[in-house]
Motif scaffolding. Structure first.
Motif, PDB file in Angstrom:
ATOM      1  N   GLY A 151       7.782   0.668  -2.940  1.00 14.09           N
ATOM      2  CA  GLY A 151       7.214   1.899  -3.471  1.00 14.09           C
ATOM      3  C   GLY A 151       7.401   3.132  -2.613  1.00 14.09           C
ATOM      4  O   GLY A 151       6.950   4.220  -2.978  1.00 14.09           O
ATOM      5  N   SER A 180       4.046   4.551  -0.321  1.00 13.53           N
ATOM      6  CA  SER A 180       3.850   4.011  -1.666  1.00 13.53           C
ATOM      7  C   SER A 180       2.366   4.087  -2.001  1.00 13.53           C
ATOM      8  O   SER A 180       1.516   4.204  -1.118  1.00 13.53           O
ATOM      9  N   GLU A 182       0.382   1.815  -2.747  1.00 18.03           N
ATOM     10  CA  GLU A 182      -0.326   0.714  -2.110  1.00 18.03           C
ATOM     11  C   GLU A 182      -0.721   1.041  -0.672  1.00 18.03           C
ATOM     12  O   GLU A 182      -1.763   0.608  -0.177  1.00 18.03           O
ATOM     13  N   PHE A 183       0.122   1.841   0.011  1.00 19.60           N
ATOM     14  CA  PHE A 183      -0.112   2.140   1.425  1.00 19.60           C
ATOM     15  C   PHE A 183      -0.663   3.541   1.649  1.00 19.60           C
ATOM     16  O   PHE A 183      -0.929   3.920   2.789  1.00 19.60           O
ATOM     17  N   GLU A 250       7.093  -5.456   4.687  1.00 22.69           N
ATOM     18  CA  GLU A 250       5.705  -5.231   4.296  1.00 22.69           C
ATOM     19  C   GLU A 250       4.744  -5.793   5.347  1.00 22.69           C
ATOM     20  O   GLU A 250       3.751  -5.144   5.703  1.00 22.69           O
TER      21      GLU A 250
END
Length: 258
Positions: A151, A180, A182-183, A250
């Motif tokens: 992402g 992204s 998510e982060f 990741e």
């Protein structure tokens, strides 16, 4: 008249001319560059001591609190030995060489060009400049695709003076990404510095953490919010595919973002 023509040729008027023709204009580091140097004789006979090609780029360096751009030859290749170029003569000299692994990518308008030159004693040396596109090496492409799959979005790239990290060059190319979703709550920015080898790739991964609470504010104030770690991937690692590399990347980012 001959003496007068020689005087003019010494300052580049009526002198020999060169024009480099490349097979194509887009390459990745490590790829073979092939082409032909075309030489056209001028109004007088001239002795050429050397024909060479340089792979050139630029990097940014801070000097007296100002950022200045400096040109740099990533590599220099010998094309031909001394020869005599007669008046009006046309010569074609083929060449080939590998684009150095240290060559930066032409992201964010980073310039890379092929500089061809003739060394002529007591005269202005003719030269030619051909800009090329430098795309990611297949190894780097896998890492970039892995970041994209996680992402992260490309933000920009710059070549900065950093002799300690530069392997064989006084600079490194920093490739930056937006986080992204998510982060996003933990990472402000992700940065890669590639170091290619023929059997793998090393990636310096820098995670710019998003500060949380008082400790986060203190870390940001004292530039302690950036975490760096090397990610080394062999050719066999890369052959396992983008999914495997994304999982490894990741895990590293999560550890650095804590």
């Amino acid at each position: 008249m001959s003496f007068f023509n020689k005087m003019l040729a010494s300052v580049g008027i009526g002198a020999a001319e060169i024009d480099t023709h490349l097979e194509k204009t887009s390459y990745h580091p490590g790829e073979e560059i092939r082409g032909m140097v075309h030489i056209k004789g001028g109004n007088v006979e001239q002795k050429v001591d050397n024909i060479y090609i340089k792979v050139m780029t630029e990097y940014i360096r801070e000097h007296d609190d100002k950022k200045v751009s400096e040109s740099y030859a990533v590599a220099k290749f010998h094309v031909a030995d001394s020869m005599t170029v007669r008046k009006g003569e046309t010569l074609q000299i083929p060449f080939s060489f590998p684009l150095p692994l240290e060559t930066p990518l032409t992201l964010s308008r980073q310039p890379v060009w092929i500089h061809t030159g003739l060394d002529i004693d007591n005269a202005l040396d003719p030269n030619d400049r051909d800009f090329i596109e430098v795309t990611p090496h297949p190894f780097a492409s896998i890492v970039l695709k892995a970041a994209q799959d996680l992402g992260f979005r490309f933000k920009g790239a710059t070549c900065e003076y950093h002799p300690r990290l530069g392997r064989g060059t006084p600079f490194v190319q920093e490739i930056e990404f937006y986080p992204s979703p998510e982060f996003a709550s933990r990472v402000k920015e992700l940065e890669f510095i590639f170091s290619l080898e023929h059997n793998g790739i090393h990636v310096l991964v820098e995670v710019d953490r998003r500060g949380r609470g008082l400790s986060g504010w203190l870390e940001q104030s004292f530039d302690m919010d950036e975490r760096q770690a090397w990610l080394s991937l062999s050719q066999s690692d890369l052959q396992r595919g983008t999914g495997y590399v994304a999982d490894v990347l990741e895990d590293l980012i999560l550890r650095q973002a804590r």
